[in-house]
Design a protein around this motif. Structure first.
Motif, PDB file in Angstrom:
ATOM      1  N   ARG A 139      53.747  50.803  49.977  1.00  0.00           N
ATOM      2  CA  ARG A 139      53.104  50.692  48.762  1.00  0.00           C
ATOM      3  C   ARG A 139      53.737  50.804  47.545  1.00  0.00           C
ATOM      4  O   ARG A 139      53.684  50.313  46.531  1.00  0.00           O
ATOM      5  N   VAL A 419      51.901  54.555  41.583  1.00  0.00           N
ATOM      6  CA  VAL A 419      50.549  53.339  41.798  1.00  0.00           C
ATOM      7  C   VAL A 419      51.681  51.964  41.730  1.00  0.00           C
ATOM      8  O   VAL A 419      52.205  51.884  40.826  1.00  0.00           O
ATOM      9  N   PRO A 420      51.745  51.429  42.900  1.00  0.00           N
ATOM     10  CA  PRO A 420      52.636  50.186  42.930  1.00  0.00           C
ATOM     11  C   PRO A 420      51.923  49.161  42.170  1.00  0.00           C
ATOM     12  O   PRO A 420      50.644  49.274  42.077  1.00  0.00           O
ATOM     13  N   LEU A 422      50.361  46.264  42.237  1.00  0.00           N
ATOM     14  CA  LEU A 422      49.724  45.573  43.195  1.00  0.00           C
ATOM     15  C   LEU A 422      49.494  44.052  42.923  1.00  0.00           C
ATOM     16  O   LEU A 422      49.378  43.175  43.527  1.00  0.00           O
ATOM     17  N   ALA A 423      49.627  43.889  41.523  1.00  0.00           N
ATOM     18  CA  ALA A 423      49.644  42.635  41.050  1.00  0.00           C
ATOM     19  C   ALA A 423      50.617  41.687  41.803  1.00  0.00           C
ATOM     20  O   ALA A 423      50.575  40.493  42.342  1.00  0.00           O
ATOM     21  N   SER A 426      49.610  40.834  45.101  1.00  0.00           N
ATOM     22  CA  SER A 426      48.308  40.059  45.046  1.00  0.00           C
ATOM     23  C   SER A 426      48.916  38.600  44.716  1.00  0.00           C
ATOM     24  O   SER A 426      48.098  37.441  45.075  1.00  0.00           O
TER      25      SER A 426
ATOM     26  N   VAL B   2      41.312  38.528  49.593  1.00  0.00           N
ATOM     27  CA  VAL B   2      41.512  39.982  49.874  1.00  0.00           C
ATOM     28  C   VAL B   2      40.131  40.338  50.831  1.00  0.00           C
ATOM     29  O   VAL B   2      39.183  39.892  50.625  1.00  0.00           O
ATOM     30  N   THR B  25      45.170  39.505  52.265  1.00  0.00           N
ATOM     31  CA  THR B  25      45.403  41.054  52.123  1.00  0.00           C
ATOM     32  C   THR B  25      44.385  41.860  52.650  1.00  0.00           C
ATOM     33  O   THR B  25      43.184  41.650  52.140  1.00  0.00           O
ATOM     34  N   LEU B  68      47.028  46.896  53.706  1.00  0.00           N
ATOM     35  CA  LEU B  68      47.231  47.975  52.597  1.00  0.00           C
ATOM     36  C   LEU B  68      46.326  49.195  53.023  1.00  0.00           C
ATOM     37  O   LEU B  68      45.316  48.823  52.985  1.00  0.00           O
ATOM     38  N   GLU B  85      42.572  53.279  44.572  1.00  0.00           N
ATOM     39  CA  GLU B  85      43.224  54.482  44.177  1.00  0.00           C
ATOM     40  C   GLU B  85      44.898  54.058  43.850  1.00  0.00           C
ATOM     41  O   GLU B  85      45.746  54.829  43.009  1.00  0.00           O
ATOM     42  N   ALA B  86      45.176  52.853  44.284  1.00  0.00           N
ATOM     43  CA  ALA B  86      46.843  52.638  44.200  1.00  0.00           C
ATOM     44  C   ALA B  86      46.831  51.642  43.153  1.00  0.00           C
ATOM     45  O   ALA B  86      47.740  51.160  43.100  1.00  0.00           O
ATOM     46  N   GLY B  87      45.863  51.412  42.583  1.00  0.00           N
ATOM     47  CA  GLY B  87      45.961  50.136  41.368  1.00  0.00           C
ATOM     48  C   GLY B  87      45.066  48.950  41.589  1.00  0.00           C
ATOM     49  O   GLY B  87      44.189  49.011  42.353  1.00  0.00           O
ATOM     50  N   GLU B  88      45.147  47.973  40.721  1.00  0.00           N
ATOM     51  CA  GLU B  88      44.476  46.849  40.852  1.00  0.00           C
ATOM     52  C   GLU B  88      44.828  45.740  41.722  1.00  0.00           C
ATOM     53  O   GLU B  88      45.838  45.351  41.635  1.00  0.00           O
ATOM     54  N   LEU B  89      43.559  44.996  42.516  1.00  0.00           N
ATOM     55  CA  LEU B  89      44.148  44.000  43.417  1.00  0.00           C
ATOM     56  C   LEU B  89      43.416  42.912  42.885  1.00  0.00           C
ATOM     57  O   LEU B  89      42.000  42.707  43.403  1.00  0.00           O
ATOM     58  N   PRO B  90      44.017  41.769  42.276  1.00  0.00           N
ATOM     59  CA  PRO B  90      43.380  40.715  41.836  1.00  0.00           C
ATOM     60  C   PRO B  90      43.041  39.745  43.261  1.00  0.00           C
ATOM     61  O   PRO B  90      43.546  39.825  44.150  1.00  0.00           O
ATOM     62  N   TYR B  91      41.943  38.899  43.192  1.00  0.00           N
ATOM     63  CA  TYR B  91      41.614  37.998  44.291  1.00  0.00           C
ATOM     64  C   TYR B  91      41.132  36.842  43.727  1.00  0.00           C
ATOM     65  O   TYR B  91      40.635  36.567  42.665  1.00  0.00           O
TER      66      TYR B  91
END
Lengths: 435, 435
Positions: A139, A419-420, A422-423, A426, B2, B25, B68, B85-91
């Motif tokens: 992560r 917080v990595p 994640l963009a 993604s 995702v 993901t 992840l 909790e680790a950030g945003e994940l676009p889909y």
């Protein structure tokens, strides 16, 4: 009579008294006997906890034996009672076999950063930390912090440290590489730190050297003469140098169970009771101390704190108790050293057998080690099950018990993890053909 | 794209997309996929956690798949991002497969007294409570309190409740009796409480009746029409009556994962998303909801929240995503009900197969159940290992995984346990021939 502790020593004592004209109460704070020599394989995801443990009640099923789940707090040898959190337990004969615990050389605050390996809960905690470290590294986007997560330090080059280091190196190089996308687990560093000039100091130099080479061949960085002066959440201090690491494991010091301090008799520097040749506490007839809590010299050398010695002491004490009941004099204990092995990994082990006359290493030592350990595991079912699982691991190199337990992962992952972005992840998670 | 959740639905979706022209993901808060139908056997000491789980990373090893370890907190369907909790994940495509959790019918405070069974940690907690209850009863001297420790109440007569009750009854009657000295474990009471007029209400009356008789034959007290109105540390309130018990287990209510509340779309009363026939969220193209979080009617009846339905939905959604990528119209989902089984114990199960046309019970149902479950366990090693362990249990009736873990026992044993007079125990612990 009362036996405190159902480890190797206490269990053998109780078993050897199963048909004796005594009633035996065995007290342990856990409900299971643990086959400790394979505990590192639970910590490294090869075996299940259930594979190396058995309910004490089932193992000790003799009609004269009662098992009590309780913790002995102190012993009042004057009044001949054991004080437990559940009340007092009078005895006529007492066998103290409460084993050893970790010692952090006067730095108990290191324990939270560098867990040791004595119980199943210890092993599950180590397994959790190791597996979570790779998840955190996957992560993490900051290369510096990622390296910290991918660095594993094992303090102590005795058998436990060597076994953990070898198993961790195999985990990173053989088991995990296919499973991660952003990190290359073969780049993980496994360091084994030993304060003395060589690892496995109880073995001859030749075998120490072989173990070092076997470890290095697996990718372990072995540092001898490395005195650890501090441990914290982000690494260890070694003399002037510092090693940044998020996972530090402790295989360095052991100390006798603190229970024996309540006896008020002289202890050696590891906190063990200096027992008489018949394993009694001096001046306390009928009070025996065996296994890792007993300190006894034989031919000028201390009897080692290993399972075979504890088992022999347990059987010997059972025999002495029978003799005392029959009015016969007690016999002195002699440790019969049939040999010992330390294992680095598949095909890599060292050992001494036949009163240290024969030295073995490599595949012969490994196969002897595996055979002996399977043989001694309690119960045919465990033996068959462990053999099957080893065979599976042997062929596939996959580890079946890669389980993070103890709560949902968001509570487990260290809160300090960045917080990595994640963009980034993604972006690669966008379908190649669709937008 | 995702996928949220690597249960039966999410795993099948990811596997079916392994060679698709998308990058996948998979997000889960645990690192392992869990074979939930056998979880009750972990809770009752028959199987190891490792026997019914596998690392998600190993199961989903396709090059287009990233795993992840993180917890999805909410979904912003407007912006097409998942917030973890680790950030945003676009889909672009999202498959929500986060499953179900316990529901305490508006009484979340009951959770601490009556744990449910959804995760490995739940199962280990139940195992710990059950095994500690017998240890506490063995230590207890007050008959009233001893009876409380020896009473086990399972709330909910669905498949989970029936399986737990049957397995607990076998534990008390077959596995444990030899192991205790002061208590007779066959006197332990196992009560199964169901608010409706019969157990296993999803099955025809005939099979419910058979399950009830099978349970009663094993010593389970089955009480139907029993509405639980309160649960506390010492028992449950059922209408006007009270059952004193120190161990209460919850198999009654399930609710959809609360994550889907963030979608802002209509939910059914169990909190599930009312999806379109192609399993999309209405008005949200490319956002699929499957498994226990999806609510869908088929021929006027709800598709049940069972593993086969979730797996079929996962595969169907993968197919629909492929179709959408290729510009083809989406297909409607149809659940193909190949049958279902509920098991009481060895040789005692009930089942419906071939679109509910064939009813089976007794040994044929049990053998079909066992065969299907072994077949579906992921990976040959688990299958062989579980078969071996079942065979062992089948022949010996001994349970290998009777492990109390989670800390030393003195912290685990309830603090309210009375200190039993160990003097009494020690009287029987005095050697018969010596004084």
């Amino acid at each position: 009579m009362v036996i405190l502790g159902a480890g190797f020593g206490g269990l053998q004592a109780a078993k050897a008294l199963a048909r004796a004209p005594v009633k035996v109460t065995v007290v342990d704070r856990y409900n299971h006997h643990l086959f400790q020599p394979l505990l590192y394989q639970v910590a490294t995801s090869v075996l299940n906890p259930g594979d190396i443990s058995a309910p004490i009640r089932t193992v000790l099923h003799a009609p004269n034996t009662t098992v009590l789940l309780a913790e002995a707090r102190s012993i009042d040898a004057e009044r001949k009672v054991v004080i437990t959190e559940a009340g007092e337990l009078p005895y006529d004969f007492l066998v103290v076999a409460t084993g050893a615990t970790h010692s952090y050389f006067g730095h108990p605050e290191w324990a939270q950063f560098a867990p040791g390996l004595k119980t199943i809960d210890d092993a599950l905690e180590i397994r959790r930390r190791v597996l979570l470290a790779f998840e955190a590294a996957e992560r993490e986007t900051d290369p510096e912090r990622q390296r910290e997560w991918m660095t594993f330090v094992i303090i102590g080059g005795g058998p436990t440290g060597v076994e953990l280091a070898g198993a961790l190196a195999d985990l990173t190089h053989i088991t995990l590489p296919q499973d991660f996308r952003r990190i290359d687990t073969t780049q993980a560093r496994v360091l084994l730190l030993e304060g003395l000039p060589r690892v496995l100091t109880v073995y001859p130099e030749e075998l120490s050297e072989r173990a070092r080479r076997d470890l290095q061949a697996r990718g372990v960085e072995v540092r001898t003469g490395a005195m650890v002066t501090n441990v914290d959440a982000h690494g260890v201090q070694v003399g002037d140098g510092r090693i940044s690491a998020r996972t530090v494991l402790w295989g360095a010091g052991v100390a006798a169970s603190p229970l024996v301090r309540s006896l008020g008799v002289p202890l050696d520097k590891a906190g063990r009771v200096k027992v008489t040749p018949n394993l009694e506490v001096p001046g306390r007839e009928g009070l025996f101390v065996i296994g890792d809590v007993a300190s006894i010299l034989q031919d000028g050398k201390p009897v080692p704190g290993v399972a075979p010695a504890a088992m022999q002491m347990g059987r010997h004490t059972a025999q002495n108790i029978r003799r005392q009941i029959q009015g016969q004099p007690l016999l002195s204990f002699r440790y019969n050293d049939r040999g010992s092995f330390a294992v680095v990994g598949r095909g890599a082990a060292v050992g001494l057998t036949l009163h240290e006359k024969i030295r073995v290493k490599g595949w012969p030592a490994y196969l002897a080690w595996a055979g002996i350990h399977i043989f001694f595991l309690i119960g045919f079912r465990n033996r068959a099950s462990v053999m099957l699982q080893w065979l599976y691991y042997f062929v596939t190199r996959r580890r079946k018990v890669r389980l993070i337990t103890g709560g949902p992962s968001d509570e487990l992952l260290p809160h300090s993890v960045a917080v990595p972005s994640l963009a980034e992840g993604s972006r690669s998670a966008t379908p190649a053909h669709v937008h």
